[in-house]
Enzyme design. Structure first.
Site, PDB file in Angstrom:
ATOM      1  N   GLY A   1      47.243  56.012  45.521  1.00  0.00           N
ATOM      2  CA  GLY A   1      48.138  55.230  44.462  1.00  0.00           C
ATOM      3  C   GLY A   1      47.566  53.384  45.029  1.00  0.00           C
ATOM      4  O   GLY A   1      48.979  52.483  44.311  1.00  0.00           O
TER       5      GLY A   1
ATOM      6  N   LYS B   1      42.151  34.939  31.313  1.00  0.00           N
ATOM      7  CA  LYS B   1      40.750  33.996  32.339  1.00  0.00           C
ATOM      8  C   LYS B   1      40.026  33.785  30.802  1.00  0.00           C
ATOM      9  O   LYS B   1      39.882  35.257  30.790  1.00  0.00           O
ATOM     10  CB  LYS B   1      40.686  35.054  32.921  1.00  0.00           C
ATOM     11  CG  LYS B   1      39.380  35.124  33.434  1.00  0.00           C
ATOM     12  CD  LYS B   1      38.784  36.166  35.100  1.00  0.00           C
ATOM     13  CE  LYS B   1      37.281  35.649  35.230  1.00  0.00           C
ATOM     14  NZ  LYS B   1      36.300  37.007  36.013  1.00  0.00           N
TER      15      LYS B   1
HETATM   16  P1  FAD Z   1      43.164  51.037  47.588  1.00  0.00           P
HETATM   17  O1  FAD Z   1      43.562  49.950  47.024  1.00  0.00           O
HETATM   18  O2  FAD Z   1      42.969  50.835  49.477  1.00  0.00           O
HETATM   19  O3  FAD Z   1      44.086  51.975  47.407  1.00  0.00           O
HETATM   20  C1  FAD Z   1      43.988  53.158  48.305  1.00  0.00           C
HETATM   21  C2  FAD Z   1      45.566  53.965  48.268  1.00  0.00           C
HETATM   22  O4  FAD Z   1      44.655  55.479  49.142  1.00  0.00           O
HETATM   23  C3  FAD Z   1      46.799  53.319  49.127  1.00  0.00           C
HETATM   24  O5  FAD Z   1      47.454  53.713  48.264  1.00  0.00           O
HETATM   25  C4  FAD Z   1      46.295  53.552  50.145  1.00  0.00           C
HETATM   26  O6  FAD Z   1      47.503  54.495  50.761  1.00  0.00           O
HETATM   27  C5  FAD Z   1      45.898  55.580  49.462  1.00  0.00           C
HETATM   28  N1  FAD Z   1      46.125  56.421  50.577  1.00  0.00           N
HETATM   29  C6  FAD Z   1      44.148  56.155  51.340  1.00  0.00           C
HETATM   30  N2  FAD Z   1      44.601  56.915  52.494  1.00  0.00           N
HETATM   31  C7  FAD Z   1      45.290  57.732  52.281  1.00  0.00           C
HETATM   32  C8  FAD Z   1      46.230  59.567  52.925  1.00  0.00           C
HETATM   33  N3  FAD Z   1      45.280  59.953  54.370  1.00  0.00           N
HETATM   34  N4  FAD Z   1      47.306  59.396  52.683  1.00  0.00           N
HETATM   35  C9  FAD Z   1      47.757  59.107  51.816  1.00  0.00           C
HETATM   36  N5  FAD Z   1      47.053  57.896  50.891  1.00  0.00           N
HETATM   37  C10 FAD Z   1      46.104  57.536  52.197  1.00  0.00           C
HETATM   38  N6  FAD Z   1      38.695  43.604  41.904  1.00  0.00           N
HETATM   39  C11 FAD Z   1      38.588  43.465  40.686  1.00  0.00           C
HETATM   40  O7  FAD Z   1      38.374  43.630  39.168  1.00  0.00           O
HETATM   41  N7  FAD Z   1      38.130  41.870  40.685  1.00  0.00           N
HETATM   42  C12 FAD Z   1      38.576  41.120  42.178  1.00  0.00           C
HETATM   43  O8  FAD Z   1      38.722  40.310  41.801  1.00  0.00           O
HETATM   44  C13 FAD Z   1      38.213  41.887  42.832  1.00  0.00           C
HETATM   45  N8  FAD Z   1      38.339  41.734  43.760  1.00  0.00           N
HETATM   46  C14 FAD Z   1      38.665  42.167  45.373  1.00  0.00           C
HETATM   47  C15 FAD Z   1      37.831  40.819  46.508  1.00  0.00           C
HETATM   48  C16 FAD Z   1      37.632  41.907  47.277  1.00  0.00           C
HETATM   49  C17 FAD Z   1      37.955  40.781  48.849  1.00  0.00           C
HETATM   50  C18 FAD Z   1      37.841  43.222  47.795  1.00  0.00           C
HETATM   51  C19 FAD Z   1      37.090  43.738  48.686  1.00  0.00           C
HETATM   52  C20 FAD Z   1      37.880  43.950  46.381  1.00  0.00           C
HETATM   53  C21 FAD Z   1      38.462  43.539  45.254  1.00  0.00           C
HETATM   54  N9  FAD Z   1      37.956  43.612  44.247  1.00  0.00           N
HETATM   55  C22 FAD Z   1      38.412  43.029  42.768  1.00  0.00           C
HETATM   56  C23 FAD Z   1      37.859  45.497  44.238  1.00  0.00           C
HETATM   57  C24 FAD Z   1      39.383  45.550  44.222  1.00  0.00           C
HETATM   58  O9  FAD Z   1      40.017  45.358  44.596  1.00  0.00           O
HETATM   59  C25 FAD Z   1      40.146  48.015  43.763  1.00  0.00           C
HETATM   60  O10 FAD Z   1      38.572  47.850  43.332  1.00  0.00           O
HETATM   61  C26 FAD Z   1      40.718  48.207  43.423  1.00  0.00           C
HETATM   62  O11 FAD Z   1      41.860  47.676  43.993  1.00  0.00           O
HETATM   63  C27 FAD Z   1      40.938  49.377  43.517  1.00  0.00           C
HETATM   64  O12 FAD Z   1      41.375  50.275  44.926  1.00  0.00           O
HETATM   65  P2  FAD Z   1      41.678  50.916  45.431  1.00  0.00           P
HETATM   66  O13 FAD Z   1      42.840  52.244  44.447  1.00  0.00           O
HETATM   67  O14 FAD Z   1      40.099  52.603  45.066  1.00  0.00           O
HETATM   68  O15 FAD Z   1      41.890  51.558  47.375  1.00  0.00           O
END
Ligand code: FAD
Length: 502
Positions: A21, A86
């Site tokens: 999430g 932006k």
């Molecule tokens: P996450 O935010 O990591 O979410 C993962 C989810 O999975 C969480 O809810 C967690 O609780 C859940 N989860 C994991 N394992 C389990 C488990 N075993 N059981 C239950 N739940 C679990 N993107 C941009 O477009 N612009 C930016 O400026 C930008 N800056 C960034 C800067 C950095 C340093 C980094 C690393 C990334 C950046 N990004 C940026 C990328 C952006 O942060 C991600 O694309 C976005 O936040 C999506 O992340 P996600 O939802 O894939 O993962």
């Protein structure tokens, strides 16, 4: 044999399970529940204990398209996420120390069908009739002047800076309204069918078991489903993109938020500064080959304004992509599918593209291998073009002052990028490859900005005499200046349009 096993298992897809999430999980839930929700049973599992990556606050204009699919109210969304506008990214110290340029979201000048505006500007520059390339772009001028307003007919292209955690919360209430069921809990086991290898269910630590027909892996860098369970390999692009670490911290605002992301090159990477309504997001992206975590944190903390609101946090990543982002009945969206680095704010865009593609190819009557192959092909193509655009920022620079920048300049780049750089350097020409994200004007702005000056321009520009060319250039520049100076300040506009509740 993969074809056969998928075929024998084919069955209607009704139960969707989204694992994770973060921004990816909730964007997927929002889009699926709003558009296909009536026909689907959508569950999202997330773990408060694990949390999200907690960064990802700069976006690009394509997010407006996603929001219009969801029919979101912009003012409400911006107030809920402390968002600001932006207009582009300010690249400081990238071409060389103390030299800056802006990659804006706008068009620069006016193109002729035979030749882009850069050819006319190039000739104007030769004849001392032209000023900075950016003087001919409204978005860029407005960014420099820190001004903003909505203009008729999308007259000003923009995106948002937003609070990532609040964005996920906002999309959560949106998705729940459209029927998504949220389940709090930690996934302890991903159960697969012993014959087909498809994912059958997710067992939570509580013992509950969540079954589904299609699983969307949004578990972030953990990549619990597609990586850890289905064993899809990760293609590491660290030989092209050296940055593999970041340290992030939020600070109190000490001045008005500017309508652009600041990207400030440092000795072994770069620093971002993103002004929201209530605070500033900062981070230092760096290469662990050239700098350790402690030094990177020190560099960041020495270069932030305002009091730190949280402890600085180091995040490790591997630039690259999953070899397949759809395998069997699992589609990976977000960080579980790959990550380049945040320099051009493309990650949320790739999430949105993954979701839209899935909805366009939604396997209502069962999963066909041809759909899987097409999805993977398109996803691959998309990220590879973005990868090239990102590498450009490191390869083309006049910096050679630290081992990191020396390595960047000496980098052996993909052939596709080498050709584009040479073409621009030798002829001033840029062509957009169909369906790639970055258009001609982005390539031109960054190539000029990073320090390539083409050797020549198209002869169409030579057909203009000096007086005609001067008039052409001056009229664009004065129009840009006039419109920009009539805009209100960004700060004033945000306050009256979408002020967040304090
Ligand atoms: P996450 O935010 O990591 O979410 C993962 C989810 O999975 C969480 O809810 C967690 O609780 C859940 N989860 C994991 N394992 C389990 C488990 N075993 N059981 C239950 N739940 C679990 N993107 C941009 O477009 N612009 C930016 O400026 C930008 N800056 C960034 C800067 C950095 C340093 C980094 C690393 C990334 C950046 N990004 C940026 C990328 C952006 O942060 C991600 O694309 C976005 O936040 C999506 O992340 P996600 O939802 O894939 O993962």
């Amino acid at each position: 044999m993969q074809h056969q096993s998928t075929n024998t298992e084919r069955r209607p897809i009704r139960r969707i399970v989204i694992a994770g999430g973060g921004t990816a999980g909730w964007m997927a839930a929002a889009a699926l529940s709003k558009t296909l929700g009536k026909n689907l049973d959508i569950k999202l599992i997330e773990s408060d204990e694990i949390g999200t990556v907690g960064v990802g606050e700069a976006t690009i204009p394509t997010l407006l398209t996603f929001h219009s699919l969801l029919e979101l109210n912009e003012q409400e969304f911006m107030a809920a996420t402390n968002a600001t506008f932006k207009l582009g990214i300010s690249f400081e110290n990238w071409r060389n120390v103390n030299e800056d340029y802006i990659h804006s979201f706008g068009m620069t000048g006016t193109d002729h069908w035979t030749a882009g505006f850069q050819h006319f500007w190039h000739k104007g520059r030769e004849r001392r009739l032209a000023t900075d390339y950016g003087d001919y772009c409204l978005e860029l001028k407005a960014a420099q002047e820190r001004r903003f307003a909505h203009l008729p007919n999308n007259g000003l292209n923009y995106a948002y800076h937003l609070d990532a955690s609040r964005y996920a919360q906002y999309l959560r209430s949106f998705s729940e309204k459209f029927g998504t069921q949220r389940i709090e809990g930690k996934i302890a086991e991903v159960k697969t069918d012993p014959v087909s290898g498809d994912i059958r269910s997710l067992r939570l630590e509580s013992g509950d078991e969540i079954e589904g027909d299609l699983f969307i892996d949004c578990t972030g860098f953990r990549s619990l489903l597609i990586g850890q369970t289905l064993g899809v390999e990760y293609e590491n692009w660290n030989h092209w993109l050296f940055n593999d670490s970041a340290v992030a911290v939020q600070t109190a605002s000490v001045s008005d938020a500017v309508p652009y992301t600041r990207s400030i090159a440092r000795d072994a990477g770069w620093q971002w500064r993103i002004g929201l309504q209530n605070r500033v997001g900062n981070g230092h992206v760096f290469s662990s080959r050239y700098m350790d975590d402690e030094t990177a944190t020190r560099v960041l903390m020495a270069n932030v304004e305002g009091e730190a609101l949280v402890q600085p946090r180091v995040i490790k990543f591997t630039p690259g992509q999953r070899k397949q982002v759809w395998k069997k009945n699992c589609v990976a969206i977000g960080l579980s599918s790959g990550f380049l680095e945040p320099i051009e704010s493309t990650s949320i865009h790739l999430i949105q593209r993954g979701i839209i593609r899935l909805m366009q190819m939604f396997p209502t009557n069962g999963i066909f291998q041809s759909d899987i192959d097409e999805y993977n092909k398109q996803a691959n193509y998309e990220i590879e073009h973005i990868r090239d655009f990102i590498i450009l920022h490191y390869k083309v620079t006049n910096r050679y002052d630290t081992p990191y920048w020396q390595a960047c300049k000496d980098l052996d780049i993909p052939e596709s990028l080498r050709h584009r750089i040479e073409l621009f350097r030798e002829t001033g020409r840029v062509f957009r490859i169909p369906n790639e994200l970055f258009a001609e004007n982005s390539w031109v702005q960054v190539m000029l900005g990073q320090g390539i000056m083409p050797l020549q321009h198209h002869q169409t520009a030579d057909l203009m005499g000096d007086a005609e060319l001067a008039h052409f250039l001056d009229s664009i520049k004065s129009h840009v200046h006039k419109v920009a100076m009539q805009l209100p300040s960004h700060q004033a506009y945000v306050e009256q349009y979408c002020r967040a509740p304090m």
